[in-house]
Motif scaffolding. Structure first.
Motif, PDB file in Angstrom:
ATOM      1  N   GLY A  72      -2.695  -4.694   1.949  1.00 49.33           N
ATOM      2  CA  GLY A  72      -3.437  -3.505   2.364  1.00 49.33           C
ATOM      3  C   GLY A  72      -3.685  -3.487   3.854  1.00 49.33           C
ATOM      4  N   ALA A  73      -3.958  -4.665   4.419  1.00 49.89           N
ATOM      5  CA  ALA A  73      -4.171  -4.756   5.866  1.00 49.89           C
ATOM      6  C   ALA A  73      -2.914  -4.368   6.633  1.00 49.89           C
ATOM      7  CB  ALA A  73      -4.605  -6.173   6.229  1.00 49.89           C
ATOM      8  N   LEU A  74      -1.754  -4.778   6.133  1.00 48.59           N
ATOM      9  CA  LEU A  74      -0.498  -4.408   6.791  1.00 48.59           C
ATOM     10  C   LEU A  74      -0.278  -2.896   6.756  1.00 48.59           C
ATOM     11  CD1 LEU A  74       1.742  -7.303   5.451  1.00 48.59           C
ATOM     12  CD2 LEU A  74       1.239  -6.849   7.868  1.00 48.59           C
ATOM     13  N   LEU A  75      -0.606  -2.277   5.635  1.00 43.43           N
ATOM     14  CA  LEU A  75      -0.466  -0.815   5.556  1.00 43.43           C
ATOM     15  C   LEU A  75      -1.476  -0.118   6.463  1.00 43.43           C
ATOM     16  CD1 LEU A  75       0.223  -0.167   1.755  1.00 43.43           C
ATOM     17  CD2 LEU A  75       1.839  -0.583   3.625  1.00 43.43           C
ATOM     18  N   ALA A  76      -2.656  -0.710   6.597  1.00 40.86           N
ATOM     19  CA  ALA A  76      -3.648  -0.148   7.508  1.00 40.86           C
ATOM     20  C   ALA A  76      -3.171  -0.236   8.953  1.00 40.86           C
ATOM     21  CB  ALA A  76      -4.985  -0.873   7.347  1.00 40.86           C
ATOM     22  N   ARG A  77      -2.529  -1.351   9.294  1.00 39.54           N
ATOM     23  CA  ARG A  77      -1.972  -1.490  10.645  1.00 39.54           C
ATOM     24  C   ARG A  77      -0.880  -0.459  10.867  1.00 39.54           C
ATOM     25  NH1 ARG A  77      -2.352  -3.072  14.724  1.00 39.54           N
ATOM     26  NH2 ARG A  77      -1.304  -5.022  15.199  1.00 39.54           N
TER      27      ARG A  77
END
Length: 318
Positions: A72-77
């Motif tokens: 999820g953090a990667l998609l947020a980035r």
């Protein structure tokens, strides 16, 4: 079942005292294959986009309870966040080879290769993604509220808030930690997660005396039994102070009734209420005292999403 939960909670308490907060429970590696895990991550993030009403993010995000996955953090980035912090009470012991495969598949689906640091994918080799495992959300947010007021542009979680020690104090600290104009989105599941309903009616857990519930659940990460009416009360208080605006959308009702379209409490059609309300009313007399006076509609809600925005004029602590 009460005795079993008491012993299980005591076992976890001893683990915490001994500094052992690791867990191997991680749906992304134990239940899903690579494609299913990626679908799950994408679905969660799409939920944040839907609730927030945007596909464009910015600033710093805090995700509570990522469960060992930085997906999820990667998609947020990718969506524009400059940095993401991940806080989890437990240290998830995951199969790094399988998690690496998940990150590789996400990279194939999305433009996130630039966020990998090093030759291979690892949750600790990601640009501007920081882990705070072994930290309860409450302690992390309390420290943030004292030291880093107006720090986050986004705070998000999926099916985690119902397991916090004290979600209402955490909610207040989140508001303090948000920047003016910042938003938070929390999907909350207020079922008993099978602790009693596996062999009994799904409302059985509300019959346990309130003084006893923490002794059964506090250390193990089991549901805290804070239901919709209490979240609404805190948010209404903060809105009255001019600190936030908020909306609550119901996504599920008693009896495994999933609402295809999220709706406010007052927008749900009366015919959908009939069976859940009948179930609540039939058992309400046997509930713990704190639940007997709660309006039945609130007790019939099993899942909902909180969408909160800090007012642009809000600069002080909540």
């Amino acid at each position: 079942m009460v005795v079993t939960l008491l012993l299980y909670n005591f076992w976890w308490k001893l683990r915490h005292i001994a500094g052992r907060s690791t867990t191997e429970v991680n749906a992304l590696v134990s239940e899903f294959d690579t494609n299913e895990a990626c679908d799950y991550i994408e679905g969660n993030f799409a939920g944040y986009e839907l609730a927030a009403g945007t596909t464009q993010f910015s600033g710093r995000m805090l995700e509570i309870g990522p469960g060992g996955s930085a997906g999820g953090a990667l998609l947020a980035r990718e969506a524009g966040c400059e940095a993401v912090d991940l806080v989890d009470r437990f240290v998830v012991v995951a199969d790094e080879r399988r998690m690496s495969a998940v990150y590789q598949e996400l990279a194939r689906r999305h433009k996130i290769d630039q966020f990998r640091v090093g030759a291979s994918w690892s949750k600790f080799n990601l640009s501007e993604i920081t882990w705070f495992e072994g930290n309860s959300a409450e302690s992390f947010l309390s420290r943030c509220a004292r030291e880093s007021v107006n720090y986050y542009s986004w705070i998000v979680s999926t099916a985690v808030i119902q397991d916090l020690y004290n979600p209402l104090s955490a909610l207040r600290d989140m508001v303090t930690c948000l920047k003016p104009g910042g938003k938070m989105v929390h999907y909350i599941d207020t079922r008993d997660q099978g602790f009693f309903s596996q062999y009994n009616h799904e409302l059985t857990w509300l019959t346990i005396p309130s003084f006893l519930w923490p002794a059964l659940t506090r250390a193990s990460g089991a549901p805290n039994r804070v239901l919709l009416h209490r979240y609404e009360a805190v948010l209404a208080e903060l809105e009255k102070k001019g600190l936030i605006t908020y909306k609550i959308f119901v996504t599920g009702l008693l009896g495994n009734t999933h609402l295809e379209k999220r709706q406010t409490l007052n927008d749900i059609r009366e015919n959908l209420w009939a069976s859940p309300l009948a179930e609540v009313e039939a058992r309400k007399a046997g509930f713990a005292k704190e639940f007997r006076q709660v309006p039945s509609k609130y007790l019939a809600v099993t899942s909902f999403v909180l969408v909160v925005e800090k007012t642009s004029s809000s600069t002080s602590s909540s």
